[in-house]
Design a protein around this motif. Structure first.
Motif, PDB file in Angstrom:
ATOM      1  N   ALA A 110      39.307  67.069  48.924  1.00 15.85           N
ATOM      2  CA  ALA A 110      40.294  65.551  49.420  1.00 15.85           C
ATOM      3  C   ALA A 110      40.326  65.005  50.785  1.00 15.85           C
ATOM      4  O   ALA A 110      40.272  64.311  51.137  1.00 15.85           O
ATOM      5  CB  ALA A 110      41.598  66.106  49.847  1.00 15.85           C
ATOM      6  N   ALA A 111      39.657  65.076  51.637  1.00 16.62           N
ATOM      7  CA  ALA A 111      39.251  64.779  53.021  1.00 16.62           C
ATOM      8  C   ALA A 111      37.643  63.498  52.540  1.00 16.62           C
ATOM      9  O   ALA A 111      37.793  62.644  52.967  1.00 16.62           O
ATOM     10  CB  ALA A 111      38.221  65.418  53.701  1.00 16.62           C
ATOM     11  N   PHE A 112      36.521  64.289  52.005  1.00 14.42           N
ATOM     12  CA  PHE A 112      35.721  63.424  50.834  1.00 14.42           C
ATOM     13  C   PHE A 112      36.340  62.446  49.702  1.00 14.42           C
ATOM     14  O   PHE A 112      36.340  60.846  50.043  1.00 14.42           O
ATOM     15  CB  PHE A 112      34.909  63.923  50.155  1.00 14.42           C
ATOM     16  N   ALA A 113      37.938  62.431  48.931  1.00 10.77           N
ATOM     17  CA  ALA A 113      38.086  60.968  49.044  1.00 10.77           C
ATOM     18  C   ALA A 113      39.202  60.351  49.497  1.00 10.77           C
ATOM     19  O   ALA A 113      39.294  59.434  49.309  1.00 10.77           O
ATOM     20  CB  ALA A 113      39.010  62.031  47.657  1.00 10.77           C
ATOM     21  N   GLY A 128      26.538  79.684  54.285  1.00 11.80           N
ATOM     22  CA  GLY A 128      27.108  80.721  52.668  1.00 11.80           C
ATOM     23  C   GLY A 128      27.441  79.796  51.408  1.00 11.80           C
ATOM     24  O   GLY A 128      26.937  78.169  51.632  1.00 11.80           O
ATOM     25  N   ARG A 129      28.137  79.965  50.045  1.00 10.91           N
ATOM     26  CA  ARG A 129      28.097  79.618  48.824  1.00 10.91           C
ATOM     27  C   ARG A 129      28.725  78.013  49.295  1.00 10.91           C
ATOM     28  O   ARG A 129      28.847  77.250  48.876  1.00 10.91           O
ATOM     29  CB  ARG A 129      28.843  80.307  48.562  1.00 10.91           C
ATOM     30  N   VAL A 130      30.143  78.059  49.590  1.00  8.65           N
ATOM     31  CA  VAL A 130      30.806  77.055  49.758  1.00  8.65           C
ATOM     32  C   VAL A 130      30.197  75.955  50.306  1.00  8.65           C
ATOM     33  O   VAL A 130      30.410  74.497  50.340  1.00  8.65           O
ATOM     34  CB  VAL A 130      32.687  77.704  49.968  1.00  8.65           C
ATOM     35  N   ASN A 131      29.776  76.385  51.443  1.00  8.42           N
ATOM     36  CA  ASN A 131      29.390  75.433  53.258  1.00  8.42           C
ATOM     37  C   ASN A 131      28.019  75.043  52.356  1.00  8.42           C
ATOM     38  O   ASN A 131      27.513  73.959  51.852  1.00  8.42           O
ATOM     39  CB  ASN A 131      29.268  76.087  54.528  1.00  8.42           C
ATOM     40  N   ARG A 132      27.229  75.326  50.793  1.00  5.69           N
ATOM     41  CA  ARG A 132      26.444  74.662  51.149  1.00  5.69           C
ATOM     42  C   ARG A 132      26.488  74.004  49.829  1.00  5.69           C
ATOM     43  O   ARG A 132      26.417  72.926  49.733  1.00  5.69           O
ATOM     44  CB  ARG A 132      25.272  76.176  49.896  1.00  5.69           C
ATOM     45  N   LEU A 133      28.069  74.195  49.024  1.00  8.65           N
ATOM     46  CA  LEU A 133      28.508  73.382  48.611  1.00  8.65           C
ATOM     47  C   LEU A 133      28.443  71.496  48.727  1.00  8.65           C
ATOM     48  O   LEU A 133      28.263  70.646  47.785  1.00  8.65           O
ATOM     49  CB  LEU A 133      29.404  73.524  47.529  1.00  8.65           C
ATOM     50  N   VAL A 134      29.287  71.903  50.180  1.00 12.65           N
ATOM     51  CA  VAL A 134      29.681  70.256  50.571  1.00 12.65           C
ATOM     52  C   VAL A 134      28.704  70.305  51.805  1.00 12.65           C
ATOM     53  O   VAL A 134      29.049  69.393  52.182  1.00 12.65           O
ATOM     54  CB  VAL A 134      30.875  71.196  50.789  1.00 12.65           C
ATOM     55  N   ALA A 135      27.551  71.172  52.131  1.00 11.35           N
ATOM     56  CA  ALA A 135      26.974  70.539  53.527  1.00 11.35           C
ATOM     57  C   ALA A 135      26.516  68.707  53.290  1.00 11.35           C
ATOM     58  O   ALA A 135      26.016  68.363  54.136  1.00 11.35           O
ATOM     59  CB  ALA A 135      25.619  70.584  53.469  1.00 11.35           C
ATOM     60  N   ARG A 136      26.162  68.483  52.450  1.00  9.67           N
ATOM     61  CA  ARG A 136      25.393  67.254  51.795  1.00  9.67           C
ATOM     62  C   ARG A 136      26.011  66.134  52.919  1.00  9.67           C
ATOM     63  O   ARG A 136      25.743  64.795  52.690  1.00  9.67           O
ATOM     64  CB  ARG A 136      24.902  67.308  50.619  1.00  9.67           C
TER      65      ARG A 136
END
Length: 370
Positions: A110-113, A128-136
Motif C-alpha cells: 500500500a505504501a508503494f501504491a 528475510g523472505r518478505v524483506n527480500r521481496l520488497v527490498a528493491r
C-alpha cells in the motif's frame, strides 16, 4: 502533546519482529510523533508492547510451498493492501516501516501504491523472505549486523547499519557491571529457548550440567525456561542431579533474569543476540537448525567471532559437549568476564535512536518533495 508526524510500523506477529517494532514505537512517541501498528492477531495482542498504540489487523496470506495456496494468499494480500490504503488516507503517515513477516506485506504494498517513503528493518543476519521481496522498492534498508547474507550489492547505497532495538529495561543493564563471581559464590545459569522454549535444551542441559565437577555443580543456580510439556521432566532431572533450579514456561522478568546471569544457554534468535550484546552476557548458543536460511547460525557469527559466545550446532549439542564448553568458559572467572566484555562490544545500544533518525530523515525528504 501535539503530534508532529505519523508513522506506520508493519510487523509479523513473532517476538523477533514485534520487540524491535515496539522499541522504535517508543522512541518515535518520545519525539512527539503518532504511531500505528499493522500486524496479525498475535502481534496486536503481544503482551505489554503496544498497549497504548492504535493497532490494525489486515489480511495477509502466506505463500507456502504448495502453489495451490498462492491464489488465496494473493487475494488476501490484495485485500490487506486495500485496507492499508484506506488507513493511510486518514492517518497520513510520513513513512511506513516494515519489520518482516507476511503480515507486513500488505502495508508495504500500500505504501508503494501511495508513494509513501518506506524502510525495512532486518533483525537477522540473513535478509528475510518478505524483506527480500520488497527490498528493491524501499527507500532504505536498516540492518542489525554489518554482514547480512542475501543482501544484494545493488542495494548497498540504501543500507544503514543501526542494530536491533531492544527494550529499555534490557538496555539499562548496559550501565551495570557484570555480576561479580566469587571463587566459591553462586554461579547463575539462565537457560532460554525464546518465547516458546526449546525441547533440545530441556533434553540436554540438565544432564550436561550434571557432568561438571561436583564442587562447581554445587555452586550453580539455574533458571530454565521450558515448554509446558517438558516442565515435569526437566524438574525431575534437576532434582535427580541435585542442582538447584527454577523452571518456568515463561519468564516475564527477563531483564532481571539477565541482570544476574553469569552465563546464558540459548537459541540464537535475533532478539536473544541483541539482548545478550546489549547487556554484555557470555553465552553458549544452539542455533535452531530449521530456521529459514539457517539464519540463527548467521546471527551467532559476530558474537562468536568476537569471543563473546560459543556456538554448538544442534546435532553436536550433547551433554558431554555442553559440559566441555561450560568447563572451558565457566570454570575460568577471567575467561568468563572477558567473554562478557567481548559480548558487550558487539552491542549497538543506539539502535532505536538511529532507526528513528533514519525514518525521520525520510519524512523530511518527503515533505521537501511535496
Amino acid at each position: 502533546m501535539t503530534v508532529s508526524r505519523h508513522f506506520v510500523l508493519a510487523a509479523g506477529g513473532t517476538g523477533g519482529h514485534m520487540v524491535p517494532a515496539a522499541a522504535l514505537a517508543g522512541e518515535l512517541i518520545r519525539r512527539g510523533h503518532g504511531v500505528a501498528l499493522v500486524s496479525d492477531e498475535r502481534g496486536v495482542r503481544f503482551p505489554g508492547l503496544f498497549d497504548d498504540i492504535q493497532t490494525h489487523v489486515l489480511p495477509a496470506g502466506r505463500f507456502g510451498k504448495n502453489p495451490l495456496s498462492w491464489i488465496k494468499a494473493g487475494r488476501q494480500m490484495l485485500s490487506g493492501r486495500s485496507m492499508a490504503i484506506e488507513l493511510y488516507r486518514s492517518f497520513k503517515p510520513s513513512a511506513v516501516i516494515g519489520f518482516g513477516g507476511y503480515p507486513a506485506m500488505p502495508a508495504m504494498l500500500a505504501a508503494f501504491a501511495r508513494d509513501i517513503p518506506t524502510v525495512i528493518h532486518e533483525q537477522n543476519a540473513v535478509l528475510g523472505r518478505v524483506n527480500r521481496l520488497v527490498a528493491r522498492k524501499v527507500d532504505a534498508i536498516a540492518t542489525s549486523y554489518a554482514q547480512v547474507d542475501r543482501l544484494k550489492d545493488a542495494w548497498s547505497d540504501k543500507v544503514h547499519l543501526v542494530g536491533n532495538p531492544v527494550r529499555e529495561a534490557i538496555l539499562a543493564l548496559r550501565a551495570k557491571p557484570y555480576p561479580m563471581l566469587e571463587p566459591d559464590g553462586i554461579f547463575r545459569v539462565l537457560v532460554t529457548g525464546g518465547s516458546q522454549g526449546a525441547s533440545v535444551l530441556s533434553d540436554v542441559v540438565p544432564d550436561g550440567l550434571a557432568m561438571l565437577p561436583v564442587h562447581f555443580r554445587r555452586r550453580m543456580q539455574v533458571t530454565h525456561q521450558a515448554r509446558p510439556e517438558d516442565i515435569e521432566k526437566v524438574r525431575a532431572k534437576y532434582l535427580e542431579h541435585q542442582i538447584p533450579a527454577e523452571i518456568a514456561t515463561y519468564l516475564p522478568d527477563m531483564p532481571e533474569q539477565l541482570a544476574w546471569a553469569h552465563i546464558v544457554i540459548a537459541r540464537a534468535g535475533a532478539s536473544t543476540i541483541a539482548e545478550l550484546t546489549a547487556a554484555g552476557r557470555p553465552a553458549i548458543l544452539v542455533p535452531l537448525p530449521i530456521a529459514t536460511d539457517d539464519h540463527q547460525t548467521a546471527n551467532a557469527r559476530e558474537i562468536v567471532e568476537a569471543g563473546g559466545a560459543r556456538s554448538i550446532q544442534q546435532p553436536n549439542f550433547t551433554p558431554n559437549e555442553l559440559a566441555k564448553q561450560m568447563q572451558r568458559l565457566g570454570l575460568d572467572t577471567k575467561a568468563l568476564e572477558n567473554a562478557a566484555k567481548r559480548a558487550r562490544g558487539c552491542g549497538r545500544p543506539n539502535a532505536a535512536r538511529e532507526l528513528a533518525d533514519l525514518v525521520e530523515r525520510l519524512g523530511d525528504d518527503a515533505e521537501a518533495r511535496a
